[in-house]
Design an enzyme around this catalytic site. Structure first.
Site, PDB file in Angstrom:
ATOM      1  N   LYS A  70       2.365   6.055   2.588  1.00 57.28           N
ATOM      2  CA  LYS A  70       1.490   6.151   1.557  1.00 57.28           C
ATOM      3  C   LYS A  70       1.086   4.222   1.668  1.00 57.28           C
ATOM      4  O   LYS A  70       1.501   3.438   0.927  1.00 57.28           O
ATOM      5  CB  LYS A  70       2.050   6.139   0.277  1.00 57.28           C
ATOM      6  CG  LYS A  70       2.534   7.703  -0.022  1.00 57.28           C
ATOM      7  CD  LYS A  70       3.372   7.696  -1.469  1.00 57.28           C
ATOM      8  CE  LYS A  70       4.066   9.209  -1.273  1.00 57.28           C
ATOM      9  NZ  LYS A  70       5.349   8.995  -0.553  1.00 57.28           N
TER      10      LYS A  70
ATOM     11  N   ASP B 292      -9.554  -4.641   6.551  1.00 57.70           N
ATOM     12  CA  ASP B 292      -9.943  -5.915   6.965  1.00 57.70           C
ATOM     13  C   ASP B 292      -8.813  -6.851   7.774  1.00 57.70           C
ATOM     14  O   ASP B 292      -8.902  -7.922   7.765  1.00 57.70           O
ATOM     15  CB  ASP B 292     -10.598  -6.699   5.849  1.00 57.70           C
ATOM     16  CG  ASP B 292     -11.846  -6.082   5.466  1.00 57.70           C
ATOM     17  OD1 ASP B 292     -12.505  -5.157   6.147  1.00 57.70           O
ATOM     18  OD2 ASP B 292     -12.691  -6.413   4.477  1.00 57.70           O
TER      19      ASP B 292
ATOM     20  N   HIS C 289       5.024  11.016   5.241  1.00 55.71           N
ATOM     21  CA  HIS C 289       5.202  10.499   3.702  1.00 55.71           C
ATOM     22  C   HIS C 289       4.881   9.054   3.718  1.00 55.71           C
ATOM     23  O   HIS C 289       5.052   8.524   2.480  1.00 55.71           O
ATOM     24  CB  HIS C 289       6.665  10.523   3.687  1.00 55.71           C
ATOM     25  CG  HIS C 289       7.069  11.949   3.145  1.00 55.71           C
ATOM     26  ND1 HIS C 289       7.684  12.091   1.877  1.00 55.71           N
ATOM     27  CD2 HIS C 289       7.329  13.096   3.740  1.00 55.71           C
ATOM     28  CE1 HIS C 289       8.101  13.369   1.749  1.00 55.71           C
ATOM     29  NE2 HIS C 289       7.747  14.013   2.837  1.00 55.71           N
TER      30      HIS C 289
END
Length: 250
Positions: free
Chosen positions: A121, A126, A119
């Site tokens: 996100k 960099d 789940h």
């Protein structure tokens, strides 16, 4: 009122990170969409992906946004080390999913094989920028839902997310191929973390770095890239090389 609320949210996030003792100041920006406000978050993600120079790590439950998919593929094709973790529900050629596009571009992808468990996100760019929030990288999130992201420029925090990304990959059972790009990314991230955690005494111990330059180097933290050392007044190519050779090889 909305601008005021956003301002308060940003201040609150900065306070949380400072209290967590992450070491260096963090720049935090919050963005929101709703059924009546769209096309706010997607451009921020695309811009961050387009600005990436060395590494993009993505852990995403749902990824169906073609424009963001294009930006990921473009980054990979220009030489950025891109790695993607997806939920099992994305392992499909169903219409609109970005899985086939990423596979066709030979982008390194790993899948959590029990659908619905991944789940997360977030993306780490960099070794410095973290993008996270409620927002899946989907057209629905951009155009129909109430969603948010925060874009956090904070090397210490990015390091923690980067560690979690690779821990998740190991738990899933993924053995990433160690290639030239990934090796260079690891070295660059390690060096950047060292520069951002270096103390006055660390910098002062480098040959050619006196009291004034050591303080300037500390004041310039956090560095967004290793090359940003060269932006510090009095640090030319020779001193920059000396700093990297000493602090990043330990």
């Amino acid at each position: 009122m909305k601008a005021k609320n956003m301002f308060l949210v940003v201040l609150g996030l900065v306070a949380v990170f400072s209290a967590a003792g992450l070491g260096v100041p963090c720049d935090v920006k919050a963005y929101f969409v709703s059924p009546s406000i769209d096309n706010v978050i997607e451009p921020q993600i695309i811009q961050a992906l387009s600005d990436a120079q060395s590494e993009i790590l993505i852990a995403m439950y749902s990824f169906t946004d073609d424009e963001i998919g294009n930006a990921v593929v473009a980054a990979f094709q220009r030489g950025v080390d891109v790695r993607v973790l997806l939920d099992d529900g994305q392992d499909s050629s169903a219409q609109g999913r970005e899985w086939p596009r990423l596979v066709d571009a030979r982008t390194p992808i790993a899948v959590e094989h029990e659908s619905g468990l991944l789940h997360d996100k977030f993306a780490v760019i960099d070794c410095v920028v973290v993008i996270t929030g409620s927002y899946n990288w989907t057209d629905s999130a951009d155009q129909r839902n109430f969603e948010n992201i925060v874009v956090i420029t904070c090397p210490d925090l990015a390091s923690k997310y980067r560690e979690e990304f690779f821990r998740m990959a190991r738990e899933i059972g993924t053995e990433w191929e160690i290639n030239k790009k990934s090796g260079e990314s690891d070295i660059r991230c390690s060096c950047l973390n060292r520069l951002n955690s270096a103390s006055y005494d660390d910098f002062h111990s480098v040959d050619g770095i006196g009291d004034v330059l050591a303080q300037r180097l500390v004041d310039a933290q956090p560095y967004a890239s290793v090359e940003a050392l060269d932006d510090v007044q009095g640090i030319g190519p020779a001193k920059m090389k000396a700093i990297i050779d000493q602090l990043c090889s330990e």
